[in-house]
Design a protein around this motif. Structure first.
Motif, mmCIF file in Angstrom:
data_model
loop_
_atom_site.group_PDB
_atom_site.id
_atom_site.type_symbol
_atom_site.label_atom_id
_atom_site.label_comp_id
_atom_site.label_asym_id
_atom_site.label_seq_id
_atom_site.Cartn_x
_atom_site.Cartn_y
_atom_site.Cartn_z
ATOM 1 N N ASN A 1 0.662 -1.340 0.022
ATOM 2 C CA ASN A 1 0.568 -0.215 0.231
ATOM 3 C C ASN A 1 0.505 1.012 -0.153
ATOM 4 O O ASN A 1 2.076 1.074 0.868
ATOM 5 N N CYS A 2 0.230 2.138 -0.625
ATOM 6 C CA CYS A 2 1.374 3.408 -0.873
ATOM 7 C C CYS A 2 -0.054 4.866 -0.605
ATOM 8 O O CYS A 2 0.445 5.670 -0.315
ATOM 9 N N SER A 3 -1.519 4.480 -0.370
ATOM 10 C CA SER A 3 -2.160 5.865 -0.338
ATOM 11 C C SER A 3 -2.667 4.953 -0.494
ATOM 12 O O SER A 3 -4.310 3.994 -0.740
ATOM 13 N N TRP A 4 -4.741 5.955 0.345
ATOM 14 C CA TRP A 4 -5.544 5.604 0.904
ATOM 15 C C TRP A 4 -6.750 6.308 1.114
ATOM 16 O O TRP A 4 -6.225 7.458 1.639
ATOM 17 N N SER A 5 -7.562 5.885 0.520
ATOM 18 C CA SER A 5 -9.262 7.220 0.976
ATOM 19 C C SER A 5 -10.399 6.474 1.668
ATOM 20 O O SER A 5 -10.804 5.773 0.852
ATOM 21 N N ARG B 1 -16.462 4.518 6.241
ATOM 22 C CA ARG B 1 -15.912 3.907 6.446
ATOM 23 C C ARG B 1 -16.056 2.144 5.117
ATOM 24 O O ARG B 1 -16.160 1.784 5.489
ATOM 25 N N ASN B 2 -17.048 2.994 4.833
ATOM 26 C CA ASN B 2 -18.405 2.489 3.470
ATOM 27 C C ASN B 2 -17.389 3.048 2.356
ATOM 28 O O ASN B 2 -16.462 1.839 0.876
ATOM 29 N N LYS B 3 -17.183 3.425 1.699
ATOM 30 C CA LYS B 3 -16.555 3.789 0.121
ATOM 31 C C LYS B 3 -15.504 4.319 -0.114
ATOM 32 O O LYS B 3 -14.803 5.046 1.379
ATOM 33 N N ALA C 1 -19.169 -3.071 2.014
ATOM 34 C CA ALA C 1 -20.382 -3.798 2.547
ATOM 35 C C ALA C 1 -20.296 -4.860 1.580
ATOM 36 O O ALA C 1 -21.521 -5.591 1.780
ATOM 37 N N THR C 2 -19.914 -4.394 0.350
ATOM 38 C CA THR C 2 -20.016 -5.106 -0.795
ATOM 39 C C THR C 2 -18.752 -5.946 -1.840
ATOM 40 O O THR C 2 -19.020 -6.741 -1.849
#
Length: 478
Positions: A384-388, A393-395, A425-426
Motif C-alpha cells: 500500500n502507498c495511498s488510501w482514502s 468507512r464504507n466507500k 459492504a459489498t
C-alpha cells in the motif's frame, strides 16, 4: 519502583466505586542512514500515571508525571472531582461497568534486546543496507531506518488488581526512490509495515539487509513500466496490501465506540449498526477474521488491555457472518454486546479507548499458484502507498506501489500506479480465493490514529494473499 508506586496508590485511594492507576514508562530510539549519511539519532523518554475514578455513576480521569504521594493524591482528587461533575451527564452509569481485578504479567519475546546492541553495530548494519539500495544512478534517494520502542507498564485497581507488562517494539524501514526524466517511483519494504515485537534478532528473520537490493531493483523496474490498465478485473492482493484493506474496511467499521457515536467529531462513524452483529453477512463464506492479542510477537499482542481484561482470541467474522465488535468492557456495558479485550491508550496521559489491535484474516487452503491459475485477466497488487475512505468507512479507494498483470493464470508484465476502489459492504462478498499459510505475512503499523486528543497506536495484521472478482481497477494515466 512498581512496589513503591503501588504503596503510594493504596495510600491515596478515594471513597469511590472504583479507582485505577495505569503507570507507563516509554523509551524510543530512531536511528537511520539516508543516502549513505548517518542521520541524527533521536531518543525519547517519558513516564507518568493516569488515575481513573468512578463515583456516583460518573467517571473522571487525571494524569500526572508527579509520582510522589502528594502528586498522586492531587490526581486522585482531580479525577474524583471530574467523576462527580459528570455523574448526571454521562452517556452511561459507569458504576455498572464490571471492571476486572486482573492479576498477571506479560513480556514481549526478546532474544537480544536492542539496548544490548552497540550503536556502532546498528549503524554499520544500516550503512551496509543503505549502500545495497544504491544499485544505480537512477536511485535518487535511499534510506534504512530502525525505530525501537520499549514500554514498561503497571496497572492497579482499588479492588486488588495488579498487572505488569513489558513491550519491545521494532519498526524497520527501507525505501528506494528512483527517477528518470519526469518519472519518479518508490518501493519500500512492506510499505513500512514490517513491524513486530521482539529484539535485534527480528532483523535476521525479516531478511532486512538482504531485501535492500530487491527493493531498489523493483523501483528501477517501475520507471519503464506501463500504467496499470483501467477496467473491471479480478484482483489478487498481496498481504502487504491486505493489511490496509482489513484495517480500514473491517477494523475501523466494527469499533464499538465508533458505532456508539464517540468518534463522529474526528475519526468518523461506521456503516455498521448494533443490530447487524449476529446476522449481517459481511463477506463471502471464505471470510474468517479473528481478533487475537495472544499471537507470539505480533505488534499489538499483550496480556491484558488497559481496562484489565485478559487477552483472548475471538472470531469477529466467521464464514462471512459478522459476530462481535471491537469493544472493551466499557463499550460492551453501554451497548449490551459481547466484545473483546481491546481498550488501549497511546500514552500515560491519554485514556484508553477501543482499538483495533491484532486483527487477522485466517488462511484458507489455496496455494499462490492455484489463485493465479483461476485468473484469466487480472492484476496482482502489492504494498500500500495511498488510501482514502469515507467517514463511515464504507466507500474506499486504495493505491499500491507495484502491480503485475495476470494473464491466463500467469504473472506477466509489471505495471505502475495500480489503484482500485470499492464499497466495504459489498467488496468482501467478492472474495473468491484465500491463500494458504504459505502465503501469510504477519505485519503491523505503528501509526493508527483515533480519538480526541489524537492517540496514535500500534496495530498488528496478518493475512494471506486474497483473490477478489469484479473489482474496479485503474492506473495513473490521464
Amino acid at each position: 519502583m512498581h512496589n513503591e508506586l503501588e504503596g503510594r496508590f493504596r495510600e491515596v485511594l478515594p471513597a469511590a466505586d472504583f479507582c485505577s492507576l495505569r503507570y507507563l514508562e516509554q523509551d524510543d530510539e530512531v536511528i537511520g542512514v539516508r543516502q549513505g549519511v548517518v542521520q541524527p539519532v533521536t531518543t525519547g523518554h517519558e513516564a507518568g500515571a493516569m488515575i481513573t475514578v468512578v463515583r456516583r455513576g460518573g467517571l473522571g480521569y487525571a494524569a500526572t508525571s508527579d509520582l510522589s504521594t502528594s502528586g498522586l493524591r492531587r490526581a486522585v482528587e482531580q479525577a474524583a472531582d471530574w467523576a462527580d461533575r459528570t455523574a448526571s451527564r454521562a452517556v452511561t452509569d459507569f458504576s455498572r461497568v464490571p471492571y476486572p481485578a486482573p492479576r498477571g504479567s506479560y513480556a514481549s519475546p526478546v532474544e537480544r534486546a536492542f539496548a544490548d546492541v552497540p550503536l556502532r553495530e546498528k549503524l554499520d548494519l544500516l550503512r551496509e543496507t543503505c549502500d545495497a539500495l544504491q544499485i544505480d544512478e537512477r536511485i535518487v534517494d535511499s534510506s534504512a531506518t530502525l525505530w525501537v520502542t520499549t514500554v514498561r507498564s503497571l496497572y492497579l485497581t482499588s479492588h486488588g488488581g495488579r498487572v505488569e507488562q513489558q513491550y519491545a517494539y521494532l519498526a524497520p524501514m527501507l525505501q528506494a526512490v528512483a527517477n528518470q526524466g519526469t518519472e519518479t517511483q518508490s518501493r519500500t519494504l512492506f510499505g513500512r509495515a514490517a513491524c513486530e515485537q521482539g529484539g535485534f534478532e527480528l532483523l535476521g528473520r525479516l531478511a532486512f539487509a538482504e531485501s535492500a537490493t530487491g527493493v531498489a531493483e523493483e523501483a528501477i523496474a517501475l520507471l519503464s513500466a506501463p500504467n496499470c490498465p483501467t477496467g473491471t478485473f479480478d484482483l489478487l492482493l498481496a498481504p502487504d496490501q491486505m493489511i490496509l484493506q482489513i484495517h480500514e474496511s473491517i477494523g475501523h467499521p466494527i469499533e464499538l465506540d465508533r458505532i456508539l457515536g464517540d468518534e463522529r467529531n474526528y475519526a468518523g462513524t461506521s456503516f455498521v449498526t448494533l443490530d447487524m452483529f449476529g446476522s449481517y453477512q459481511y463477506g463471502s463464506p471464505l471470510l474468517n477474521v479473528t481478533y487475537d492479542p495472544t499471537v507470539y510477537g505480533e505488534l499489538a499482542s499483550f496480556g491484558f488491555d488497559d481496562e484489565g481484561t485478559a487477552a483472548e482470541r475471538a472470531f469477529v467474522i466467521q464464514d462471512g457472518l459478522l459476530l462481535r465488535p471491537l469493544g472493551g468492557i466499557t463499550s460492551q456495558t453501554r451497548a449490551g454486546l459481547a466484545g473483546v479485550a481491546c481498550t488501549r491508550a497511546a500514552s500515560w496521559n491519554r485514556p484508553p479507548v477501543d482499538r483495533i489491535g491484532n486483527l487477522n484474516l485466517e488462511p484458507g487452503d489455496a496455494t499462490f499458484g492455484s489463485l493465479l491459475q483461476r485468473v484469466e485477466r487480472g492484476v496482482y497488487m502489492s504494498t500500500n502507498c495511498s488510501w482514502s475512505i469515507d467517514d463511515s468507512r464504507n466507500k474506499f479507494q486504495f493505491g499500491c506501489e507495484q502491480g503485475r498483470l495476470i494473464e491466463d493464470g500467469r504473472l506477466t508484465r509489471v505495471v505502475k500506479n495500480p489503484n482500485y476502489r470499492g464499497i466495504s459492504a459489498t467488496f468482501w462478498r467478492s472474495l473468491v480465493g484465500v491463500g494458504d499459510r504459505e502465503t501469510v505475512e504477519t505485519l503491523g503499523s505503528p501509526w493508527c490514529g483515533k480519538a480526541e486528543p489524537n492517540q496514535v497506536i500500534r496495530v498488528g495484521h496478518a493475512s494471506p494473499a486474497c483473490l477478489f472478482t469484479g473489482v474496479e481497477v485503474f492506473g495513473g494515466a490521464g
